[in-house]
Enzyme design. Structure first.
Site, PDB file in Angstrom:
ATOM      1  N   LEU A   8      -8.119   2.363  -8.890  1.00 41.09           N
ATOM      2  CA  LEU A   8      -7.100   3.165  -8.199  1.00 41.09           C
ATOM      3  C   LEU A   8      -7.546   3.342  -6.758  1.00 41.09           C
ATOM      4  CD1 LEU A   8      -5.576   6.581  -9.291  1.00 41.09           C
ATOM      5  CD2 LEU A   8      -7.051   6.506  -7.273  1.00 41.09           C
ATOM      6  N   ASP A  35      -5.124   4.161  -2.789  1.00 40.92           N
ATOM      7  CA  ASP A  35      -4.188   5.024  -2.054  1.00 40.92           C
ATOM      8  C   ASP A  35      -3.071   5.620  -2.925  1.00 40.92           C
ATOM      9  OD1 ASP A  35      -5.636   3.650  -0.159  1.00 40.92           O
ATOM     10  OD2 ASP A  35      -3.906   2.821   0.882  1.00 40.92           O
ATOM     11  N   GLN A  44      -2.002   2.679  -5.569  1.00 40.49           N
ATOM     12  CA  GLN A  44      -2.543   1.328  -5.537  1.00 40.49           C
ATOM     13  C   GLN A  44      -3.397   1.117  -6.788  1.00 40.49           C
ATOM     14  OE1 GLN A  44      -2.349  -1.217  -2.452  1.00 40.49           O
ATOM     15  NE2 GLN A  44      -0.511  -0.169  -3.147  1.00 40.49           N
ATOM     16  N   TYR A  73       1.105  -3.650  -1.310  1.00 38.88           N
ATOM     17  CA  TYR A  73       0.265  -2.676  -0.612  1.00 38.88           C
ATOM     18  C   TYR A  73       1.007  -1.343  -0.450  1.00 38.88           C
ATOM     19  CZ  TYR A  73      -3.727  -5.696   0.542  1.00 38.88           C
ATOM     20  OH  TYR A  73      -4.858  -6.475   0.495  1.00 38.88           O
ATOM     21  N   SER A  74       0.389  -0.423   0.254  1.00 36.74           N
ATOM     22  CA  SER A  74       0.835   0.973   0.273  1.00 36.74           C
ATOM     23  C   SER A  74       2.193   1.158   0.941  1.00 36.74           C
ATOM     24  CB  SER A  74      -0.200   1.839   0.975  1.00 36.74           C
ATOM     25  OG  SER A  74      -1.343   1.984   0.165  1.00 36.74           O
ATOM     26  N   ARG A  83       0.892  -2.459   8.243  1.00 29.95           N
ATOM     27  CA  ARG A  83       1.100  -2.041   6.853  1.00 29.95           C
ATOM     28  C   ARG A  83       1.286  -0.533   6.714  1.00 29.95           C
ATOM     29  NH1 ARG A  83      -4.336  -4.017   7.031  1.00 29.95           N
ATOM     30  NH2 ARG A  83      -5.916  -2.360   6.929  1.00 29.95           N
TER      31      ARG A  83
END
Length: 494
Positions: free
Chosen positions: A42, A44, A60, A103-104, A164
């Protein structure tokens, strides 16, 4: 083809989780009241939102192994920010624009539709590409990626593909987002975009960053920005990478902090004050906030750090990392961000024990029934003539293990010392905490974590700890004089 790829990736994820289940669940370091992955990795927090009365927390997630790998989005929901229910995996990196990870990103309520925006990460022959993508859900559990993805297909000219972590919000009928970026000169930046419909985005400008608006060289990359309003001011949470340690400041591998000021929505320019670290502990990164339906600005963060997997003992049991407790944010008149544990956490309290007006002079003191490894503790100290005082937690009977929280009255510094905390990384973290009369320490101890809120959340230390199960002692101490423990209250947490 992408549906077949999605099924293949989901099958592999759920198989990996099932294979690790017994080992994970039997790990003593498994936390009792924090969000963790069911197995694997784990990092973000993503898409934190209260939607239709339910709190959603995505994260994530690399389910295959306790290491940073191909990123999915895991998903938990809660009615109360205390009890979290695991949901099916929300996002799987099955499309061409996300082959190396989802991604985040963040979540919004788009006229009753739960909508996510995230970064699709692609690496072909070592060349990175970043794509900003949109996802919607009709039921809050199943998610459909937009046919129009990516909605931002490349970074602006003059920037690298380190582009990002979009954080989206709505103001006066227009959608805005901030996103982390890096110039070709390797300067960290935050950019501001706007949209009428979440699908077509226009760059407004640079918000803040390295070598901008009074900041000197301040990191080669800024990631996970989050911009919101508190009172009359805008607050920007951001993670600069590449800062050198300066005394008590910037001692972790990467920093998490905030700037307070006023944002010009026409130009993107942010007139801000100094950068202040959000948390003074060893394990805090990638904080994300949401505005809930009570009007509270709530923050949660990754209680871990990137690129330091070997420091986390649970890794040997098939999982790694956890989230912090949720915190309510308030902005003081001096632009200091105050963090307080959400009051819903009081639901966990059991078996209250308290003492009042305990004098401590040049000694260590244990109080009957004040001990444990899953507890909440509030201690109020009246400063007298002791040069140092504080609390030792997770103490072994033979003195071989202890985690020390100490206030130095001469220098007005609060410190957290992990040099005898057991397994994991040792070290000391300190910060200035100005107080002439009273120091209040509010601790949340879990099997392998400690969160310390000092003076009603003026400063916070978040850290993982790995003592032996038997190390459950708590001691109060004073050196070179006396301090009065005005009141101490302890609850077991269940």
């Amino acid at each position: 083809m992408s549906q077949e790829k999605r099924k293949e990736l989901l099958d592999k994820a759920y198989q990996s989780i099932a294979e690790k289940k017994d080992k994970v669940e039997n790990d003593y370091y498994r936390l009792q009241y924090h969000v963790m992955p069911p197995a694997g990795w784990l990092n973000d927090p993503n898409g934190f939102i209260q939607f239709d009365g339910v709190y959603h927390l995505f994260y994530q997630f690399h389910p295959w192994a306790p290491e940073s790998g191909l990123k999915y989005w895991g998903h938990y929901t809660s009615q109360n920010l205390v009890n979290w229910e695991e949901q099916p995996i929300a996002l799987t990196p099955s499309k061409w624009y996300e082959t190396h990870g989802c991604y985040s990103g963040s979540a919004v309520d788009d006229d009753g539709v739960l909508t996510l925006m995230y970064t699709g990460n692609v690496k072909d022959d070592g060349v990175r590409s970043s794509y900003q993508c949109l996802v919607t859900s009709a039921d809050g559990i199943n998610f459909k990626k937009s046919e129009g993805n990516p909605v931002i297909d490349k970074q602006p000219e003059g920037y690298t593909a380190h582009f990002r972590d979009p954080k989206v919000w709505k103001k006066d009928g227009t959608w805005y987002l901030v996103i982390g970026a890096q110039t070709v000169a390797e300067e960290g930046r935050v950019l501001l975009y706007k949209s009428a419909n979440l699908k077509e985005w226009d760059l407004i400008g640079e918000v803040v960053g390295s070598n901008l608006n009074g900041l000197d060289n301040f990191g080669y990359m800024w990631e996970c920005p989050d911009l919101f309003t508190l009172g009359e001011k805008e607050v920007l949470i951001v993670l600069p990478q590449g800062l050198e340690a300066q005394g008590d400041l910037y001692n972790n591998i990467y920093q998490a902090g905030y700037l307070v000021g006023e944002l010009d929505y026409e130009t993107g320019e942010f007139n801000h004050g100094e950068f202040i670290e959000l948390d003074r502990g060893f394990d805090f990164y990638a904080a994300q906030t949401t505005l809930d339906q009570q009007g509270r600005r709530i923050m949660i963060a990754w209680m871990g750090m990137p690129e330091e997997d070997e420091k986390y003992a649970e890794r040997e049991n098939g999982w790694i990392h956890a989230m912090t407790l949720p915190r309510v944010l308030e902005l003081r008149e001096d632009n200091k961000l105050i963090q307080k544990p959400v009051p819903e956490l009081k639901q966990l309290r059991q078996e209250k024990i308290d003492y009042k007006k305990v004098k401590i002079k040049d000694e260590e003191l244990e109080l009957d029934q004040i001990c444990g490894d899953v507890v909440e503790l509030i201690a109020e100290f009246e400063i007298e003539d002791a040069s140092e005082f504080g609390i030792k937690v997770r103490c072994a009977q033979d003195g071989s293990e202890e985690t020390v929280i100490k206030y130095d009255t001469n220098n007005q510094k609060l410190s957290l010392n992990r040099n005898k905390s057991g397994r994991g990384e040792s070290g000391i973290r300190r910060c200035l905490l100005e107080s002439d009369s009273m120091v209040k320490l509010h601790l949340f101890i879990d099997t392998s974590s400690l969160e310390l809120f000092a003076n009603e959340g003026e400063e916070v230390f978040s850290s993982r700890l790995y003592p032996s199960k038997e190390s459950q002692g708590i001691k109060f101490f004073a050196q070179d004089g006396q301090v009065t423990l005005k009141k101490v209250t302890k609850w077991n947490l269940e």
